[in-house]
Every structure is written in structure tokens, then in C-alpha cells.
Design a protein around this motif. Structure first.
Motif, PDB file in Angstrom:
ATOM      1  N   UNK A   1       0.831  -1.204   0.000  1.00  0.00           N
ATOM      2  CA  UNK A   1       0.000   0.000   0.000  1.00  0.00           C
ATOM      3  C   UNK A   1       0.864   1.252   0.000  1.00  0.00           C
ATOM      4  N   UNK A   2       1.990   1.215   0.727  1.00  0.00           N
ATOM      5  CA  UNK A   2       2.890   2.362   0.760  1.00  0.00           C
ATOM      6  C   UNK A   2       3.519   2.610  -0.605  1.00  0.00           C
ATOM      7  N   UNK A   3       3.641   1.554  -1.414  1.00  0.00           N
ATOM      8  CA  UNK A   3       4.153   1.691  -2.773  1.00  0.00           C
ATOM      9  C   UNK A   3       3.048   1.998  -3.773  1.00  0.00           C
ATOM     10  N   UNK A   4       1.792   1.871  -3.335  1.00  0.00           N
ATOM     11  CA  UNK A   4       0.671   2.096  -4.245  1.00  0.00           C
ATOM     12  C   UNK A   4       0.505   0.986  -5.260  1.00  0.00           C
ATOM     13  N   UNK A   5       0.865  -0.254  -4.859  1.00  0.00           N
ATOM     14  CA  UNK A   5       0.821  -1.390  -5.776  1.00  0.00           C
ATOM     15  C   UNK A   5       0.051  -2.552  -5.163  1.00  0.00           C
TER      16      UNK A   5
ATOM     17  N   UNK B   1      11.321   3.502   2.554  1.00  0.00           N
ATOM     18  CA  UNK B   1      12.182   3.642   1.383  1.00  0.00           C
ATOM     19  C   UNK B   1      11.611   4.785   0.545  1.00  0.00           C
ATOM     20  N   UNK B   2      12.368   5.303  -0.416  1.00  0.00           N
ATOM     21  CA  UNK B   2      11.912   6.494  -1.146  1.00  0.00           C
ATOM     22  C   UNK B   2      10.556   6.340  -1.824  1.00  0.00           C
ATOM     23  N   UNK B   3      10.213   5.144  -2.307  1.00  0.00           N
ATOM     24  CA  UNK B   3       8.940   4.970  -3.007  1.00  0.00           C
ATOM     25  C   UNK B   3       7.742   4.902  -2.067  1.00  0.00           C
ATOM     26  N   UNK B   4       7.954   4.738  -0.756  1.00  0.00           N
ATOM     27  CA  UNK B   4       6.850   4.640   0.182  1.00  0.00           C
ATOM     28  C   UNK B   4       6.164   5.999   0.342  1.00  0.00           C
TER      29      UNK B   4
END
Length: 237
Positions: free
Chosen positions: A72-76, A202-205
Motif C-alpha cells: 500500500x505504501x508503494x501504491x501497488x 524507502x523512497x517509493x513509500x
């Protein structure tokens, strides 16, 4: 059919390269995901294998709730397979085929660094699923990788460790912890299973993952595990 091993530079790195990530929840799969994304490829989903009971991931012992929070934090989306060792390969292939059909994925990203047997298996199962295996970290220096992870702000909590590293359970990777691991003769990245981690940022979160630390448990083989759960505040947010 077995695809030839190709150096990273020959992969087509553009938005048409749509990739799944074999997601353990730990630092290496997360950094491989990040490297593939940095090269311009498009992430379309995560896949994880759970143990037979479905309560924990097979590789890192993480509960599905934590892995879902990372996704969810990655939007995936994240998809789970559930298998024992006897049917692990078939479940993995079927899972990958299903996700690829719905996402039009072309590649699967893995976080392995130099274990040939792992790479051979990954290329074998990807070929069965009509996908390409992509290993962005392959044969890169351990400390270079770890320094890059720290430089981009990745936060990795040690959640399992071999007997002589059990005191490091619950520690977040930093230069001091990495030095302690190597002084004990452990692979700096834990490539041989010396330790495993759980990524909390991480940066993508889009937000950090908040975890509650539970008991430290020992396996009959003397391997230590830190039980972690998703913070209630994070579940209700």
C-alpha cells in the motif's frame, strides 16, 4: 526453454518494460525494486510466497498484514501464494502467470546478488511463466549496495538472524550494525541467510510502516526470529 544470462545493461529500461517484484519484504527485494524503477521500467505489482498456514511469509517470517502495508505504501497490489516446499515451484509459476495476464508484466525483479542456484531457478520458473528474470543487484559489491540503500534513506529492521547474530534482532541496519555483522563472519547483505530484514521505509513509500515488536523466538536449528506486527494505529489509519 532457458533464457541466456544477460548483464543488467542489456535489459530494455523504458516504460514498456513492466515488472513484477518477487517481494520478500526485506531490503534486497526492495532495493532491486527501486533500481528497476530508477531505470525507467514500470512496476505493476508484488508477489510473495507464504508458508503452508498462510500466517507468515516463507522467507522472512512476516505476517501478510505487514506485506500488504508495504504494498500500500508503494501504491501497488500484492498477490500471495501459499505452498510447502513440494509444490512451491508450481504455485509460484501459476501465481506469476495469473498476475502477468492481468498486468501485462514482461519481467520479474529479484533481489539475489550472486547465488547461481537461485538465479538458475528464477530463470527456470520465469521461462515457464513466459516472463524474464531481472536481477538488478547481480554481482554488485556488498558494501556498495548497503551504502546505497542507506544513502537513499532505506530503513531495514533485522527480523531474523543466525545463532551468533541473535543479539542484533530488532536493530535497524546502519554502519555500526553492518560492521558488527561482518566482524562475525556474516555476509554483509545476508546473502547466505545469515539474517533477514523488514523494510519500514524507502523512497517509493508514501508513508513509513509502523511495527510493533513482539517476542524473540528460536527455531530448533538455533535461528532467531523477531515477531513483528503492523501497529494498530497504522491499521486504523
Amino acid at each position: 526453454m532457458k533464457y541466456p544470462k544477460m548483464p543488467l545493461e542489456t535489459h530494455p529500461h523504458d516504460p514498456s518494460t513492466r515488472y513484477l517484484t518477487s517481494w520478500s519484504g526485506g531490503k534486497d527485494s526492495a532495493y532491486a525494486f527501486w533500481c528497476a524503477h530508477q531505470r525507467g521500467a514500470t512496476p505493476v505489482g508484488l508477489m510473495n510466497m507464504l508458508a503452508e498456514t498462510g500466517e507468515r511469509s516463507r522467507s522472512h517470517g512476516l505476517p501478510p498484514s505487514v506485506l500488504r502495508a508495504q504494498a500500500a505504501a508503494l501504491g501497488l497490489p500484492i498477490t500471495f501464494g501459499q505452498a510447502g516446499w513440494n509444490d512451491y515451484e508450481q504455485v509460484w509459476v501459476t501465481q506469476a502467470q495469473g498476475i502477468a495476464a492481468s498486468t501485462h508484466a514482461t519481467h520479474v525483479v529479484f533481489g539475489d546478488i550472486d547465488l547461481e542456484a537461485h538465479r538458475d531457478w528464477e530463470e527456470h520458473v520465469c521461462a515457464q511463466a513466459a516472463l524474464r528474470a531481472w536481477l538488478p543487484l547481480w554481482q554488485r559489491p556488498r558494501l556498495t549496495l548497503l551504502n546505497e540503500m542507506l544513502d537513499i534513506g532505506m530503513q531495514a529492521l533485522i527480523v531474523s538472524a543466525r545463532a551468533d547474530c541473535i543479539d542484533l534482532l530488532g536493530e535497524t541496519l546502519n554502519p555500526e550494525v553492518i560492521r558488527s555483522l561482518t566482524e562475525r563472519g556474516a555476509d554483509a547483505c545476508g546473502e547466505n541467510g545469515e539474517y533477514h530484514t523488514c523494510i519500514t521505509h524507502m523512497p517509493n513509500f508514501n508513508q513509513a510502516i509502523k511495527l510493533v515488536h513482539g517476542d524473540k523466538q528460536m527455531s530448533p536449528e538455533g535461528y532467531g526470529f523477531l515477531q513483528v506486527e503492523l501497529c494498530t494505529d497504522a491499521i486504523n489509519a
